[in-house]
Design an enzyme around this catalytic site. Structure first.
Site, PDB file in Angstrom:
ATOM      1  N   SER A 143       7.579 -22.351  49.849  1.00 19.39           N
ATOM      2  CA  SER A 143       7.925 -21.829  51.160  1.00 19.39           C
ATOM      3  C   SER A 143       9.417 -21.473  51.238  1.00 19.39           C
ATOM      4  CB  SER A 143       7.496 -22.845  52.227  1.00 19.39           C
ATOM      5  OG  SER A 143       7.420 -22.257  53.487  1.00 19.39           O
ATOM      6  N   ASP A 340      -2.747 -17.600  51.848  1.00 19.97           N
ATOM      7  CA  ASP A 340      -1.576 -17.795  52.701  1.00 19.97           C
ATOM      8  C   ASP A 340      -1.158 -16.456  53.296  1.00 19.97           C
ATOM      9  OD1 ASP A 340       0.685 -18.923  53.910  1.00 19.97           O
ATOM     10  OD2 ASP A 340       1.914 -18.704  52.107  1.00 19.97           O
ATOM     11  N   HIS A 397      -1.174 -21.940  51.800  1.00 17.24           N
ATOM     12  CA  HIS A 397       0.265 -22.085  51.577  1.00 17.24           C
ATOM     13  C   HIS A 397       0.598 -23.242  50.628  1.00 17.24           C
ATOM     14  CE1 HIS A 397       4.366 -21.243  52.904  1.00 17.24           C
ATOM     15  NE2 HIS A 397       4.555 -22.501  53.223  1.00 17.24           N
TER      16      HIS A 397
END
Length: 423
Positions: A143, A340, A397
């Site tokens: 991320s 994601d 994610h």
């Protein structure tokens, strides 16, 4: 800190340590360390960082790749057979100060100002555990780790050079690998990828073609020029402006255009997975006392996040930093789960193709090939020299949560300084 709290890692004979190391005046950085389950005396050392900015790495420990996890809403954790400490001595770090269990003074306002404190933590860890000084070291992150990972690796390499030259006193960090999954690396590429991915992906079409056209107009006429201005001037005002312009024109309209989880488009926005059970567990006074924590757990507090936002850190590109890390010769993996949305695989793929290294022409021309785990196709990959890209099927994610066996195989290959390959 506490040795062998009995929390999380319950494999007989595997040691763990949790507690604080000082990284500056009144700066108490939390770490949780697990010895490797196999051959800990020779296994490499790997650090895990969650993103945010300002999110705790306990997310990764309990939801993704740590020695224990919460299954089906259980209130207590069970052993994770696919834990990354199968192959590495793992250290999970809460940074900057104020995040997770870390406490004290937080003067970090950006990715670049965060890096020295992470280096300080590693130096303090080596001072306590000198047997790890000579080990291979790897950084894995996700991320906002698309900012953190390249910068932390680059800073470590700069410090190593300064130590060698005699201008800095410290211990060389033998960094050999960097892995970034579903990373936010370069806004110019990734803001546009929001549009392309939302229109065309494996799961559901989020926008129609006319919406796509108007979003592309907004990208070209609003978002892109603002990002270029941020990149050219580097000023706080230009970069905070780019952040809000792109959000208002691209991310905001798309994310509110349908009911989907931005971390897993297969699910509605109130998706209960990965389960949040772990944060309740970490607020249990018995657990807190056992692990030696001295403050209330905060998963993603606003304070540290707001400091990053105030300097316009988000739209600042770390593509050139990533390129320099690849050029330095360490083993680098950019990888992403294909479900994601927020840091989608398409944006990560296009970033990977733009990495500037001697193998770039060959790499960007290569098609993706099937990536198999024990003969089963789990994704697609390509690799040239010391740089690899991997798209993981059926993963949101937090890739290791959704596809633990695939994540473990990729992790093992990268920390062993190999190109990723099918098994």
């Amino acid at each position: 800190f506490v040795k062998n709290s009995g929390i999380c890692e319950t494999t007989p004979g595997v040691n763990q340590y949790s507690g604080y190391l000082s990284v500056g005046s009144n700066m108490n950085m939390w770490f949780w360390f697990f010895e490797a389950r196999n051959n800990p005396q020779q296994a490499p050392l790997a650090a895990w960082f969650n993103g945010g900015p300002g999110c705790s790495s306990m997310i990764g420990l309990f939801q993704e790749n740590g020695p224990c996890h919460f299954v089906n809403g259980d209130s207590t954790p069970s052993l994770n057979e696919n834990s990354w400490n199968n192959y590495a001595n793992m250290i999970y770090i809460d940074q900057p100060i104020g995040v997770g269990f870390s406490y004290g003074t937080d003067d970090v306002t950006s990715t670049v100002t965060a890096a020295p404190y992470v280096w300080n933590l590693l130096q303090a860890f080596y001072a306590q555990r000198p047997e790890y000084e000579s080990r291979d070291f790897a950084i894995f992150t996700e991320s906002y780790g698309g900012h953190y990972g390249p910068e932390f690796a680059s800073y470590i390499e700069q410090q190593n050079a300064a130590i060698k030259a005699g201008s800095v006193t410290g211990q060389n960090v033998n960094i050999v690998a960097l892995g970034v999954n579903n990373g936010w690396i370069d806004s110019t590429i990734q803001e546009k990828a929001y549009i392309d991915f939302s229109y065309n992906n494996s799961y559901q079409q989020i926008i129609d073609s006319s919406t796509r056209d108007s979003l592309l107009d907004a990208y070209n006429n609003q978002c892109l020029p603002a990002l270029q201005q941020c990149s050219q001037s580097g000023s706080t005002s230009d970069c905070t402006n780019a952040d809000s312009v792109c959000y208002q024109n691209i991310e905001g309209p798309i994310s509110s255009s349908g009911d989907f989880d931005v971390y897993d488009i297969r699910e509605p926005s109130n998706d209960p997975y990965p389960p949040k059970t772990y944060s309740t567990y970490l607020s249990d006074p018995t657990v807190v006392k056992a692990i030696g924590a001295r403050t209330n757990y905060q998963e993603c507090p606003n304070g540290p996040y707001n400091k990053f936002a105030s300097t316009g850190d988000n739209p600042r590109s770390f593509l050139s930093t990533l390129s320099s890390v690849v050029q330095s010769g360490i083993n680098v993996l950019v990888w992403a789960g294909d479900a994601d949305w927020i840091c989608n695989w398409l944006g990560n793929y296009e970033v990977a193709n733009a990495v500037d290294f001697p193998g770039n022409a060959q790499f960007s021309a290569l098609d993706l090939a099937p990536y198999t785990v024990n003969g089963v196709e789990k994704g697609q990959f390509k690799t040239v020299d010391n740089f690899s890209f991997l798209k993981v099927y059926g993963a949101g994610h937090e890739v290791p949560y959704y596809q633990p066996d695939t994540a473990l195989q990729a992790f093992k290959q990268i920390i062993q300084k190999k190109p990723i390959s099918s098994t």
